[in-house]
Design a protein around this motif. Structure first.
Motif, PDB file in Angstrom:
ATOM      1  N   SER A 175      45.961  18.035  36.099  1.00  0.00           N
ATOM      2  CA  SER A 175      46.196  17.093  37.189  1.00  0.00           C
ATOM      3  C   SER A 175      47.658  16.657  37.200  1.00  0.00           C
ATOM      4  CB  SER A 175      45.287  15.873  37.029  1.00  0.00           C
ATOM      5  OG  SER A 175      45.671  15.133  35.881  1.00  0.00           O
ATOM      6  N   ILE A 176      48.073  16.105  38.337  1.00  0.00           N
ATOM      7  CA  ILE A 176      49.441  15.600  38.440  1.00  0.00           C
ATOM      8  C   ILE A 176      49.668  14.482  37.422  1.00  0.00           C
ATOM      9  CG2 ILE A 176      51.060  14.360  39.918  1.00  0.00           C
ATOM     10  CD1 ILE A 176      50.790  17.262  40.630  1.00  0.00           C
ATOM     11  N   THR A 177      48.663  13.661  37.215  1.00  0.00           N
ATOM     12  CA  THR A 177      48.783  12.583  36.227  1.00  0.00           C
ATOM     13  C   THR A 177      49.031  13.140  34.837  1.00  0.00           C
ATOM     14  OG1 THR A 177      47.294  11.174  37.522  1.00  0.00           O
ATOM     15  CG2 THR A 177      47.629  10.591  35.198  1.00  0.00           C
ATOM     16  N   ASP A 178      48.274  14.177  34.480  1.00  0.00           N
ATOM     17  CA  ASP A 178      48.474  14.810  33.177  1.00  0.00           C
ATOM     18  C   ASP A 178      49.858  15.429  33.062  1.00  0.00           C
ATOM     19  OD1 ASP A 178      45.975  14.080  32.347  1.00  0.00           O
ATOM     20  OD2 ASP A 178      45.043  16.027  32.711  1.00  0.00           O
ATOM     21  N   ARG A 184      49.535  18.264  28.473  1.00  0.00           N
ATOM     22  CA  ARG A 184      49.425  19.696  28.743  1.00  0.00           C
ATOM     23  C   ARG A 184      50.182  20.441  27.657  1.00  0.00           C
ATOM     24  NH1 ARG A 184      54.110  21.871  31.057  1.00  0.00           N
ATOM     25  NH2 ARG A 184      55.664  20.349  31.711  1.00  0.00           N
ATOM     26  N   TYR A 234      54.024  20.833  41.518  1.00  0.00           N
ATOM     27  CA  TYR A 234      53.658  21.448  40.245  1.00  0.00           C
ATOM     28  C   TYR A 234      54.826  22.245  39.672  1.00  0.00           C
ATOM     29  CZ  TYR A 234      48.690  20.349  39.938  1.00  0.00           C
ATOM     30  OH  TYR A 234      47.492  19.701  39.777  1.00  0.00           O
TER      31      TYR A 234
END
Length: 321
Positions: A175-178, A184, A234
Motif C-alpha cells: 500500500s501507499i502507506t506502507d 517493504r 509508486y
C-alpha cells in the motif's frame, strides 16, 4: 582618502566567505540522514545499525591509512568519509556480510575518492560507485532482501523476499502507506519515504542543497512513468529514487554548479532511471543513472556556462576552448 598599494590586501579568490566549511556541511547531511538511519534500525533491526557502523569505520579507516601512506595531511576530520560510509550502507541489503560492506567502503574511499586526489577531485559519487561494484561482484548477496521486522521472528536466518519491482511484476504491491512508512523490502535507507523527505526538507532549509536536482529528478521519473503506463506515485516511492535524488545526485563534487546545468543533469538522471526500469533487464536504475550523468557533468557545465556581463556567448566558448 588616499590609499597606497600597501593599504590593500592582495589575495586569490574567493574574497567573500559564507562561513560554511566542509565539516559543517557534512554535519548537516549526517543530521538529515538520521531519520533514515533510525528507520532502518526500526524496520530491519540492530544488524542494520551495525552494518552502517561497519561501512563508516571502513571508510574513515581507509582514508586515514591511505593519507598516511602517501604522506598527505589527514582529511578524516571533514566528515566526508563518514557521510560516504552512511550513504553506502543505506544502499545495501541488511543481510550483506560485513566483510563485503567493509570492502565497499575501502573501494569508495581509496579507488573512487583518493586515487583522484581526495575531496572535491572525484568525478563520480564514491558511495554509488562502490554499490555498483559490490552489485557486480556479489550479485547473489546483494539481492537478498529481508522482510520488514524479520528480526522479531524466530526464522531470521532463512527469511528473504523479493523487491518492490519483482512484486510489481507479479501483481503484488504494498500500500501507499506502507511505502511511505518503509514497511517493504529494499536496501536499508530506501524504504521509508517519510524519513528521506524529512531529511531533504532539512537540507533545503539549511541551504545545503538546491531543490532543483531532487525536484527535476523525481518529477521526470513521475511524468515519464505516467506516459509509459506506470503508476507515477509508486515509481517515485519505490526503489532508491528518493535516496538517490536527495542525497546522492546533489553531491557538490559530481553535480553541476549552475541552475541550468542542475536541471539538465537531473532530467538526464530521471530519463535513464525510467528507461532502465521499464526496458532493461535490471530492476532498478537510480545508481546507474546517477553514475552515467556524473561522467557527463563536465560537458554539461561547459554547455551551460553563464554569459559574463558584457560578453557574447561566442566569446565565452572560445575562452573555454
Amino acid at each position: 582618502m588616499n590609499q597606497t598599494t600597501e593599504d590593500l590586501t592582495v589575495s586569490v579568490s574567493p574574497h567573500l566567505h559564507s562561513g560554511r566549511t566542509s565539516r559543517s556541511i557534512m554535519l548537516d547531511v549526517i543530521i538529515a540522514l538520521l531519520p533514515a538511519i533510525a528507520a532502518s534500525g526500526i524496520i530491519f533491526g540492530p544488524r542494520a545499525l551495525i552494518l552502517i557502523g561497519v561501512t563508516v569505520f571502513s571508510c574513515v579507516a581507509s582514508e586515514y591509512v591511505f593519507r598516511r601512506a602517501i604522506k598527505r595531511p589527514q582529511s578524516i576530520y571533514d566528515l566526508t568519509a563518514v557521510v560516504t560510509g552512511i550513504l553506502l550502507a543505506l544502499n545495501l541489503p541488511v543481510s550483506l556480510p560485513f566483510w563485503m560492506a567493509a570492502l565497499g567502503g575501502a573501494i569508495a574511499i581509496i579507488i573512487v575518492k583518493q586515487f583522484f586526489g581526495g575531496v572535491g577531485q572525484n568525478f563520480v559519487n564514491p558511495a554509488i560507485t562502490a554499490r555498483i561494484v559490490l552489485l557486480m561482484s556479489f550479485a547473489s548477496q546483494m539481492n537478498v532482501w529481508k522482510e520488514p521486522f524479520h528480526y522479531l521472528s524466530d526464522t531470521t536466518d532463512i527469511v528473504s523476499s523479493a523487491t518492490y519491482f519483482s512484486n510489481a511484476a507479479a501483481g503484488k504491491l504494498p500500500s501507499i502507506t506502507d511505502m511511505l512508512l518503509g514497511i517493504r523490502t529494499g536496501s536499508l535507507g530506501e524504504t521509508c519515504a517519510i524519513a528521506l523527505i524529512i531529511g531533504g526538507i532539512y537540507l533545503i532549509i539549511r541551504k545545503v542543497i538546491s531543490p532543483w536536482i531532487p525536484l527535476c529528478f523525481i518529477g521526470t521519473v513521475a511524468v515519464l512513468s505516467m506516459v509509459l503506463g506506470g503508476d507515477p506515485l509508486y515509481q517515485v516511492l519505490s526503489g532508491g529514487l528518493l535516496l538517490g535524488a536527495i542525497f546522492m545526485a546533489t553531491d557538490y563534487t559530481t553535480s553541476p554548479i549552475n541552475t541550468r546545468g542542475k536541471i539538465i543533469f537531473a532530467v538526464g538522471c530521471g530519463l535513464i532511471t525510467v528507461l532502465i526500469r521499464f526496458y532493461a533487464s535490471l530492476p532498478e536504475g537510480v545508481s546507474y543513472a546517477i553514475l552515467l550523468m556524473n561522467i557527463l557533468v563536465p560537458h554539461i557545465e561547459t554547455l551551460t556556462i553563464p554569459k559574463v556581463f558584457g560578453e557574447k556567448r561566442g566569446d565565452i566558448n572560445e575562452t573555454v576552448k
